[in-house]
Write an enzyme that holds these catalytic residues in place. Structure first.
Site, PDB file in Angstrom:
ATOM      1  N   TYR B 446       0.808  -1.235   0.000  1.00  0.00           N
ATOM      2  CA  TYR B 446       0.000   0.000   0.000  1.00  0.00           C
ATOM      3  C   TYR B 446       0.832   1.271   0.000  1.00  0.00           C
ATOM      4  CZ  TYR B 446      -0.437  -0.389   5.273  1.00  0.00           C
ATOM      5  OH  TYR B 446      -0.259  -0.504   6.613  1.00  0.00           O
ATOM      6  N   GLU B 447       0.170   2.379  -0.239  1.00  0.00           N
ATOM      7  CA  GLU B 447       0.827   3.689  -0.491  1.00  0.00           C
ATOM      8  C   GLU B 447       1.806   3.614  -1.654  1.00  0.00           C
ATOM      9  OE1 GLU B 447      -1.347   6.029   1.805  1.00  0.00           O
ATOM     10  OE2 GLU B 447       0.295   6.735   0.559  1.00  0.00           O
ATOM     11  N   GLY B 448       1.406   2.896  -2.704  1.00  0.00           N
ATOM     12  CA  GLY B 448       2.280   2.713  -3.862  1.00  0.00           C
ATOM     13  C   GLY B 448       3.129   1.478  -3.667  1.00  0.00           C
ATOM     14  N   GLN B 453       7.385   2.470  -6.300  1.00  0.00           N
ATOM     15  CA  GLN B 453       8.440   3.275  -5.681  1.00  0.00           C
ATOM     16  C   GLN B 453       9.704   3.231  -6.539  1.00  0.00           C
ATOM     17  OE1 GLN B 453       7.629   5.018  -2.942  1.00  0.00           O
ATOM     18  NE2 GLN B 453       5.648   3.998  -2.878  1.00  0.00           N
TER      19      GLN B 453
END
Lengths: 598, 598
Positions: B446-448, B453
Site C-alpha cells: 500500500y501507499e504505492g 516506488q
C-alpha cells in the site's frame, strides 16, 4: 484456479531429472513411457478437479476438535476416500501388501500436484506413506500382515510421533516412556506435540508410530525405540477392537495449512482402557528406533520439498493469470488500448510492466529450478536400488537437504512475490494468494529446519567419499555448461559463461568447506552452511534449466526454455558470487558480532 | 513482549540521521536535546505498556462490522482515547490548530514505536495525520477552523478515500462523481474500496477526504478534485448534525492487520438524508485534487516505511529472546550445561548455533539499516523547511521511495526470518511471530507498491538536478567509507574497502540508468528499477551503520556498533555486485523472456 502442469512435469522428469534414460536403460522394470504419461495425467486431473476446489473451504473451516474428535473440513473425508480408491496411496508400496511398486519419481511428481491442489490435504497421506515405509522396512511379519494391507489401500492412515515440548530437532532428550509387559507388548506413557493428522475422521483407525524410551535405555538418541500404537486395537480377524489409551488433547491454531490437524497426543493417561498405558508393539529392535526413522527421513524431507515446489507452482500460475487481467498504469512502449476500452489513460495489463515481468520470471525460475532439483533427487533414490547403488545413494543423500531447503525457501519466496503481484487484492484472503503465503511458511521448518538441512549438507553430505562424490557432480554440471557453450545458440545469451562462473563459485566454496572441516574448524564451516546450501541450489537451478533448454524433444517449446534459462543465467545466478563470499569470508565477522546478541 | 528500544532510536536520530547537528545548528527552533529524550521516552513507554499488550486481541478479534457500524477490538477505543489525550496526535501539527509543531523526525520515531506495539492500531492515527496535513495545506479557512482543531486533538479522526475497484495506483480512471449544488457544497456519488479506518467506534465523527470527478472535468488525473465529506454534518456551533449519506458497506477479510478496518465506503446511495448524495466541501481547487494529495503522499510513504522498521524491530526482539531460551542440539564449541540441567546431550541455546546467529544478525542489520534510512529521510523533510531548502527537498524526494521500499521489504524478510528462528513454535499463532509475518506483508503493497516506488526512484528522483543531487549524495557516502578506513579500527574489519566497493556499484548502476534514460530507453531502465532500489538501500545500510560505528558518544556501545557494521560489510554488502549486474546487464534477458509469460 490451479491447473496441473502435466506437460512441464513430464518434460522435467524425463529430460532433466533422468527418467527418460532410466526407462531406456531398463532400470525401472517394465514401466513404459505411456504408463508414465497416463499416471501423470490422471494424478493431474485429480489434483486439478478434485483437490484444488476444496482447498479454500479447508483453509476457512480448518480442522476442528469437538469432544476429543477431529472433524475435518466439509467434503474432505469424501475427497480422501476418492483419493484412496483411485489407488494413489499405494503408488510406491510393495506389491506384497497391495502396492504398485512404482518409482519414487512418479510419487514426487504426483505429490507436487496434490500439494498444489491443497497442501493441508496432501500432507496427511504423505505421512501415512512414510509410516508404511518404516513399517515395511522394520516391522515384524505379524505387524506387517496386520497393518500394511489396510494402510497401503488407505483404509487406515498413519501418523509419526517424534516431537515433544522440549525435543524438536534434538530427539535425544525425549521423555515418553515405554514399559515392557512380558507378553511382547508395551505400554506407552507421554505426550507428543505437533503430530500431523494425529486424529481425524478420514479413516476408522489410525496407526501411530511413536518414539519412546524404555526404562533401562541408554541416555540420548541411542536409547530411543519405535512403537506401533493403533488408535483402536485390532482383533485377530482384522476387525477393530477396543479403543487404545491414546487420544488427541488439543489441536494447534496455526498460521496456515488449517485443514491439517496438528495434534497434541496423549498416550497412557488412562482415559481409555482398563488400566493406564497405550498398548504398543515394538518396530525393529529396542533402542534402535532412530535408525528406523532414518529409513524414511530422507523421503519425508523430499516430500516436504515437494510442498515447496507445489506452492511455488500454484502461486506462479495465480500471479500470471492476475497480471494478464489486471490493468494499471501504462507500461513503457505499451500500445494497446487497455482493458478499460480506451477510457482514462489506456492502461496496460500489469504483466507489461518490466518490474512485474521480473517478479513473474523470477517465480518461474525458482519454481522450475526447485522442481528439477527435487525430481533429480527422487531419480537418485530410484537408481540407488539398482546397479551403481553406492553412487546413486550418495547422490540422493547429497541432494536431499538441497531439495528440501531450496524448494521450501522457493515456496515462501515465490508465494510472497505472488502476493506482491496481486497488490492490494493479494492481501485479501478471498483471492487465495495469501493462503499460499501462509501455507508455504511451515515447509522450511518441519522435517528438520532448513538450517538443520544445511548442517547436514556441510558436515555429512559434502564429505561423502572424501568429497569425491561432490567433485564428480560438479564435473557433470561443468559438462552442461560446456554443452551450452557449444550449442552456440543466441537464445541462450551468456548462459554458458555465467553458469560456468557460478559452478566455479560452488567449487571454491565446496573446497573451502572441505578444507575447513578437515582442519577441525567446525564453527567456521557451519557459519557458511546456509549460504552454501543456497549457492548449491542456485547453481543446480541454472544447470538444470540449461539441461532442459538443450534437450530438443520437438514440442515447440525450445524458445521458451532457452529464454527462461537465459533469464536465470543473466539475472539470478549473479547471486552466487556473494554467496561464495559469505561462505569463505563471512565466518569471522559473524563470530565477532555475537556480542551484539548478548 | 516488545520493549521500545528508546536508546537505539535516540542514537540513530541524533548521531546517524542528523538530529544532533540540526539541534546544535539551531535548525529546529528551541527544541532541546532533553525534550527530545523526554518525548522519545514517553512515546516508548506508551508503545510498550499501553499499545503492545493489546496487539494480540486486536489480531484475534479483528474489527467487526455489525449493522453498518464497525466495532473495534476490546480495549482499543480506550487505548485510542488515552493515546489522543497524551497529545500524540498533535506532535507535528501547527500550533494554530492546537498542534505542537515538532519536527518530523520525532514523529517517525514515535510512529515506529507505536507500529511495533500494534501496526493495526497505529495505522489509523497515521491516516488522520495525513488528512490533517492535506487540510492544513489546502483547506479553506472555514474548513480548517471547523475541522482541524478537533482532528488535531484526536476528537475526530480522518480517512483518505482514493482507491476504486479499477483504480488502484492509477487514479486517472476513477469514477466517483461530484455534483455542484450552487451553495458552495457538492454531492458525491460512488464507491471507494480499501479505505483504512473508513468506519470505527473510536470517535463520534470521521472526516473523509474523498477524490472525485466533476461532471465537466477533463479526462485522466487532471480531472480529479478533493472533497471533505464528514460522517456527520457539523452545525455552526461545532456540534454534530445529521448523518451524511456515506456509510461502510463491508470490511475486508485480510491476511493481517485484523484490528484495522479496511472498508468499502458507499457515498450517495440515499441510505441517509433527504435526498441521495453525500454532502462534501471542496478542498483546494477544482480538478487539482491530486496536487492536494501529493502534499501528503511523501509523508504517507515514509509512514508506511516506519511500519516496516517497526515490524522488523518487534520480530528481531522476539526472535532473540526465543533463541536465548530455547535449547536444541549442541552448537560447535558449546561448553555450557544446557537448560535441561545436564540431561540428555547438553543442548545449547539455539542462539549459539552459527546459522541462528546469522539469521539474528541479518535481522539486526536490516532493522537498523531501515531505521537509519527512514530517519534520514525524515531529517531531510525537516531541513527542507529551512535554509538549503532545495537541497534538502531533493534529498527527501530521493530518499522517500528507498525508505518506503527498503524498510517494508525488510519488515517482510525480517518477520519471515523471525518465524524461522522460532521453528515449529513460530507457526503457531499464539507465539506472535506469525502475526508479525502476516501484518508485515501489506506494507510493500500500500501507499504505492514497492515496484511503483522503484519507478518513481529511477524516473523522477535519480534525474533530480540532472543527477547531480545523487552524485553529491554518493560523494557524502564515500566520505563515510574513507573515514572508516582512516579509523584504522580492527573491529571494523574490511568495512572501508567493502563499503567503497558497494558505493562504486551504486555509482555504476546510477550512471548507467541516467545514461539509459537520457537515450530514451525507458523500458531498459525500468527493467532494473527494483534491483537498483534494493542496491541503494543496502549501500545506505552499510554507510549508516558505519557512520554510527564511527560516532563515539561515550555510551559504551562502540564495540557492538563496530561489530554489526563489520558483519553488514562482510556478510550483507556482497549482494551489491549482483544487483548492479542486474541493473546494467539484466534488461536484455528479461525482455527476451517475456515469451515465457504469454
Amino acid at each position: 484456479m490451479y491447473k496441473a502442469p502435466v506437460e512441464e512435469i513430464a518434460f522435467t522428469l524425463k529430460h532433466v531429472a533422468g527418467l527418460a534414460p532410466a526407462l531406456d536403460g531398463g532400470h525401472l522394470g517394465d514401466l513404459s513411457d505411456d504408463l508414465v504419461d497416463a499416471i501423470l495425467t490422471e494424478a493431474g486431473r485429480f489434483a486439478t478437479e478434485e483437490v484444488a476446489p476444496l482447498a479454500e473451504i479447508g483453509d476457512r473451516q480448518g480442522a476442528r476438535l469437538v469432544d476429543g474428535a477431529v472433524k475435518m473440513p466439509d467434503g474432505w473425508p469424501a475427497l480422501y476416500k476418492a483419493w484412496a480408491e483411485g489407488g494413489w496411496n499405494s503408488l510406491t508400496a510393495s506389491p506384497d501388501f497391495g502396492g504398485q511398486g512404482l518409482p519414487h519419481m512418479l510419487h514426487v511428481a504426483a505429490l507436487e500436484m496434490w500439494n498444489s491442489g491443497s497442501m493441508a490435504f496432501a500432507i496427511g497421506p504423505t505421512l501415512t506413506i512414510g509410516a508404511i515405509e518404516a513399517l515395511a522396512a522394520h516391522g515384524s511379519d505379524h505387524l506387517k500382515s496386520t497393518y500394511l494391507p489396510k494402510m497401503v489401500s488407505g483404509e487406515w492412515m498413519g501418523s509419526m510421533n517424534l516431537t515433544e515440548p522440549h525435543a524438536g530437532s534434538d530427539l535425544g532428550v525425549m521423555k515418553t516412556r515405554a514399559e515392557r509387559r512380558g507378553d511382547g507388548t508395551y505400554r506407552l506413557f507421554g505426550q507428543k506435540i505437533f503430530i500431523t493428522y494425529g486424529e481425524h475422521d478420514f479413516t476408522d483407525n489410525i496407526v501411530h508410530l511413536v518414539l519412546a524410551r524404555l526404562p533401562d535405555a541408554p541416555a540420548g538418541t541411542r536409547g530411543i525405540s519405535l512403537f506401533l500404537v493403533p488408535k483402536f486395537l485390532v482383533n485377530d480377524d482384522g476387525s477393530l477392537g477396543a479403543r487404545n489409551d491414546a487420544h488427541c488433547h488439543s489441536i494447534e491454531h496455526k498460521l496456515g495449512i488449517h485443514g491439517s490437524p496438528t495434534c497434541t497426543m496423549i498416550y497412557g493417561d488412562g482415559r481409555f482402557g482398563d488400566e493406564p498405558g497405550a498398548i504398543g508393539w515394538l518396530v525393529g529392535e529396542e533402542n534402535r528406533g532412530l535408525a528406523c526413522m532414518f529409513t524414511m527421513m530422507n523421503n519425508a524431507r523430499l516430500a516436504v520439498g515437494m510442498q515447496g515446489v507445489a506452492i511455488a507452482e500454484a502461486a506462479t500460475q495465480k500471479a500470471i493469470a492476475y497480471a494478464k487481467e489486471r490493468t494499471q498504469g501504462k507500461a513503457p512502449g505499451w500500445q494497446g488500448a487497455g482493458k478499460d476500452g480506451g477510457q482514462g489513460s489506456g492502461m496496460s495489463p500489469i504483466i507489461e510492466h518490466p518490474d512485474v515481468a521480473r517478479m513473474l520470471l523470477t517465480m518461474k525460475v525458482l519454481t522450475q529450478g526447485a522442481r528439477a532439483i527435487t525430481y533429480a533427487c527422487a531419480h537418485a533414490v530410484d537408481m540407488s536400488h539398482g546397479v551403481e547403488a553406492k553412487h546413486w545413494a550418495e547422490r540422493a543423500s547429497l541432494l536431499t537437504p538441497i531439495a528440501k531447503s531450496f524448494a521450501t525457501d522457493a515456496g515462501v519466496d515465490v508465494a510472497s512475490l505472488g502476493v506482491q503481484v496481486h497488490g492490494g487484492m493479494g492481501y485479501i484472503e478471498e483471492t487465495g494468494a495469501a493462503r499460499l503465503y501462509r501455507d508455504a511458511r511451515i515447509a522450511p521448518i518441519y522435517e528438520g529446519t532448513n538450517g538443520i538441512q544445511a548442517i547436514d549438507l556441510v558436515t555429512r553430505k559434502l564429505p561423502l567419499s572424501d568429497g569425491d562424490h561432490l567433485r564428480g557432480f560438479i564435473a557433470e554440471l561443468r559438462e552442461i555448461a560446456a554443452k551450452a557453450g557449444q550449442a552456440n545458440a543466441p537464445a541462450l545469451g551468456e548462459t554458458a559463461t555465467r553458469l560456468e562462473a557460478a559452478i566455479s563459485d560452488l567449487e571454491a566454496a565446496s573446497e573451502w568447506l572441505l578444507a575447513t572441516l578437515a582442519e577441525g574448524k567446525q564453527a567456521e564451516a557451519l557459519a557458511g552452511a546456509t549460504p552454501y546450501q543456497r549457492l548449491f541450489g542456485l547453481v543446480l537451478t541454472g544447470a538444470y534449466l540449461a539441461k532442459g533448454a538443450l534437450a530438443d524433444v520437438g514440442d515447440g517449446r525450445n524458445g521458451e526454455r532457452a529464454a527462461l534459462c537465459r533469464f536465470a543465467a543473466e539475472n539470478i545466478l549473479s547471486e552466487t558470487a556473494a554467496l561464495r563470499d559469505r561462505v569463505v569470508s563471512g565466518a569471522g565477522s559473524l563470530e565477532a558480532a555475537r556480542l551484539v546478541l548478548e
